[in-house]
Design a protein around this motif. Structure first.
Motif, PDB file in Angstrom:
ATOM      1  N   LEU A   1       0.661  -1.177  -0.105  1.00 54.18           N
ATOM      2  CA  LEU A   1      -0.156  -0.060   0.045  1.00 54.18           C
ATOM      3  C   LEU A   1       0.872   1.218  -0.006  1.00 54.18           C
ATOM      4  O   LEU A   1       0.607   2.456  -0.798  1.00 54.18           O
TER       5      LEU A   1
ATOM      6  N   MET B   1       2.287   1.628  -3.329  1.00 57.02           N
ATOM      7  CA  MET B   1       1.274   2.081  -4.171  1.00 57.02           C
ATOM      8  C   MET B   1       1.124   3.800  -4.165  1.00 57.02           C
ATOM      9  O   MET B   1       0.902   4.501  -5.349  1.00 57.02           O
TER      10      MET B   1
ATOM     11  N   LEU C   1       2.036   6.752  -6.927  1.00 56.29           N
ATOM     12  CA  LEU C   1       0.890   7.682  -7.314  1.00 56.29           C
ATOM     13  C   LEU C   1       1.556   9.034  -7.246  1.00 56.29           C
ATOM     14  O   LEU C   1       1.310   9.975  -7.987  1.00 56.29           O
TER      15      LEU C   1
ATOM     16  N   THR D   1       2.200  10.271 -10.972  1.00 56.82           N
ATOM     17  CA  THR D   1       0.837  11.033 -11.314  1.00 56.82           C
ATOM     18  C   THR D   1       0.606  12.143 -10.615  1.00 56.82           C
ATOM     19  O   THR D   1       1.661  12.561  -9.740  1.00 56.82           O
TER      20      THR D   1
ATOM     21  N   SER E   1      -5.540  10.415  -4.124  1.00 60.39           N
ATOM     22  CA  SER E   1      -5.256   8.913  -4.155  1.00 60.39           C
ATOM     23  C   SER E   1      -4.084   8.596  -3.355  1.00 60.39           C
ATOM     24  O   SER E   1      -4.044   7.337  -2.567  1.00 60.39           O
ATOM     25  N   THR E   2      -3.098   9.392  -3.387  1.00 61.53           N
ATOM     26  CA  THR E   2      -1.882   9.031  -2.694  1.00 61.53           C
ATOM     27  C   THR E   2      -2.196   9.156  -1.061  1.00 61.53           C
ATOM     28  O   THR E   2      -1.639   8.206  -0.491  1.00 61.53           O
TER      29      THR E   2
ATOM     30  N   TRP F   1      -4.222   5.924   0.008  1.00 62.00           N
ATOM     31  CA  TRP F   1      -3.573   4.692   0.088  1.00 62.00           C
ATOM     32  C   TRP F   1      -2.724   4.822   1.137  1.00 62.00           C
ATOM     33  O   TRP F   1      -1.945   3.638   1.700  1.00 62.00           O
TER      34      TRP F   1
ATOM     35  N   PHE G   1     -10.947  -3.066  -7.783  1.00 64.26           N
ATOM     36  CA  PHE G   1      -9.905  -2.423  -7.474  1.00 64.26           C
ATOM     37  C   PHE G   1      -9.696  -1.175  -8.275  1.00 64.26           C
ATOM     38  O   PHE G   1      -9.975  -1.396  -9.488  1.00 64.26           O
TER      39      PHE G   1
ATOM     40  N   PRO H   1      -6.859   1.619  -8.621  1.00 63.92           N
ATOM     41  CA  PRO H   1      -5.872   2.645  -8.249  1.00 63.92           C
ATOM     42  C   PRO H   1      -6.064   4.173  -7.925  1.00 63.92           C
ATOM     43  O   PRO H   1      -5.697   4.845  -6.972  1.00 63.92           O
ATOM     44  N   ILE H   2      -7.228   4.663  -8.608  1.00 70.09           N
ATOM     45  CA  ILE H   2      -7.377   6.192  -8.560  1.00 70.09           C
ATOM     46  C   ILE H   2      -8.944   6.159  -8.384  1.00 70.09           C
ATOM     47  O   ILE H   2      -9.478   6.256  -9.622  1.00 70.09           O
TER      48      ILE H   2
END
Length: 378
Positions: free
Chosen positions: A305, A308, A312, A316, A321-322, A325, A368, A370-371
């Motif tokens: 996690l 990930m 991000l 990105t 989202s950073t 997670w 799932f 990711p964003i």
């Protein structure tokens, strides 16, 4: 077992002699602890004694004692039943009513309903509330039914109200006492995600067949002049849309029906619950399938996690989202330290349950994102 003693008094030591050898009895206010060791498999003990205690108005749980030097490795812990005032679970009801109110209010945003002129317009958002709470309730009732089936004391669901855009953080049930076996732990853990996913897919398909929502001109102009929130679709939602031949996006001025968003919530909650660590559903399933070896897998989850979140952050611009997670990485780290449920009996699951575990994690992977959420600047 004998049942001669008064109906509202706790069972006597003699009433337990066929299934539990009692060394001593301890009392702490209303709690009564029978310290001893089972004469039948420990995993069957709760089911065997629960009816006797229930007849006398007591809930009972089986706990295992560690490291106190006592020759008695187990305890039957009895507490007076407390379903609520006058037999009504008021705590559950109050939390549910508050969550209905917050999800209705959240729904007015998705339906673009004005409640300033008439607060009763709030009720027009009921399909959104029914979709979200239906999915969450089905998930928790899956746990509840299997807990009761395996003789594990469980409460009714407690819903958690929060402000929009969703209106709830989900729901939880409380379980007391130890899980009798790995099979019971697996069944209780997997029942919630599978029941919730069935409801989620039904809600999503229904929502995809409902008419889209007309977005007012002022809302479009506000989005063009500032920031807007975009909820990205998980693969499962896209697959369902393709299967039924319905779009998940529309042209300018139209938005997908908010009932679909109820399905989105169900998918997101399912993925989070299936993270294989600690007391989450995924942690229960992993502990049941791998036994004590699950600690090795669970220990790697926070690192995944955090990795990930770091990816991000550096690759990105999706800061939200950073943060999401990263927070879940911290929560996973805490849950690893707290440990997972430990069943009383370490029995094997069998091929059927192992196949269901693989299917459940595969379905979770389809949920799932990711964003999950993007904040789009005009």
């Amino acid at each position: 077992m004998s049942s001669e003693e008064p109906s509202r008094s706790p069972p006597s030591v003699g009433a337990l002699t066929s299934v539990f050898h009692v060394y001593r009895v301890e009392r702490d206010d209303d709690e009564i602890r029978y310290i001893g060791e089972p004469l039948i498999p420990a995993g069957d003990l709760s089911k065997e004694v629960a009816p006797l205690f229930a007849q006398r108005g007591y809930d009972v749980s089986v706990t295992r004692r560690h490291g106190d030097g006592s020759p008695a490795p187990y305890a039957l812990v009895a507490e007076p039943e407390s379903p609520g005032i006058d037999g009504i679970p008021w705590g559950n009801l109050v939390m549910f009513v508050l969550t209905v109110a917050t999800t209705l209010y959240a729904g007015t945003m998705w339906y673009y309903i004005d409640i300033a002129g008439d607060p009763l317009n709030l009720l027009r958002a009921w399909p959104f509330t029914a979709a979200v709470l239906g999915v969450l309730a089905t998930h928790e009732l899956g746990h509840y039914v299997m807990s009761r089936y395996h003789g594990v004391d469980a409460s009714l669901p407690y819903f958690i109200p929060v402000p929009p855009p969703i209106g709830t953080m989900g729901a939880v049930i409380r379980m007391r006492g130890q899980i009798p076996s790995r099979k019971a732990l697996f069944d209780i853990g997997v029942a919630g995600p599978l029941a919730g996913l069935a409801a989620t897919m039904a809600v999503t398909v229904i929502g995809l067949h409902l008419d889209p929502i007309a977005v007012p001109e002022q809302a479009i102009q506000a989005a063009e002049g500032g920031a807007s929130i975009r909820f990205n679709d998980p693969l499962l939602l896209t697959l369902l849309a393709d299967l039924v031949g319905q779009p998940t996006g529309y042209g300018e001025g139209l938005a997908v029906n908010p009932v679909v968003f109820g399905g989105w919530v169900g998918m997101f909650v399912t993925f989070l619950n299936l993270i294989p660590v600690g007391q989450l559903d995924g942690g229960h399933i992993l502990r049941a399938t791998l036994g004590p070896r699950q600690e090795t897998v669970a220990a790697a989850v926070p690192g995944v996690l955090f990795a990930m979140a770091g990816g991000l952050y550096f690759l990105t611009e999706y800061t939200q989202s950073t943060i999401l997670w990263g927070i879940w990485g911290v929560l996973a780290l805490v849950m690893v330290r707290a440990g997972s449920a430990t069943p009383l009996r370490e029995d094997s699951l069998g091929v059927g349950r192992l196949a269901i575990a693989a299917l459940t994690f595969a379905l979770g992977a389809l949920c799932f994102m990711p964003i999950p959420i993007e904040i789009v600047l005009a």
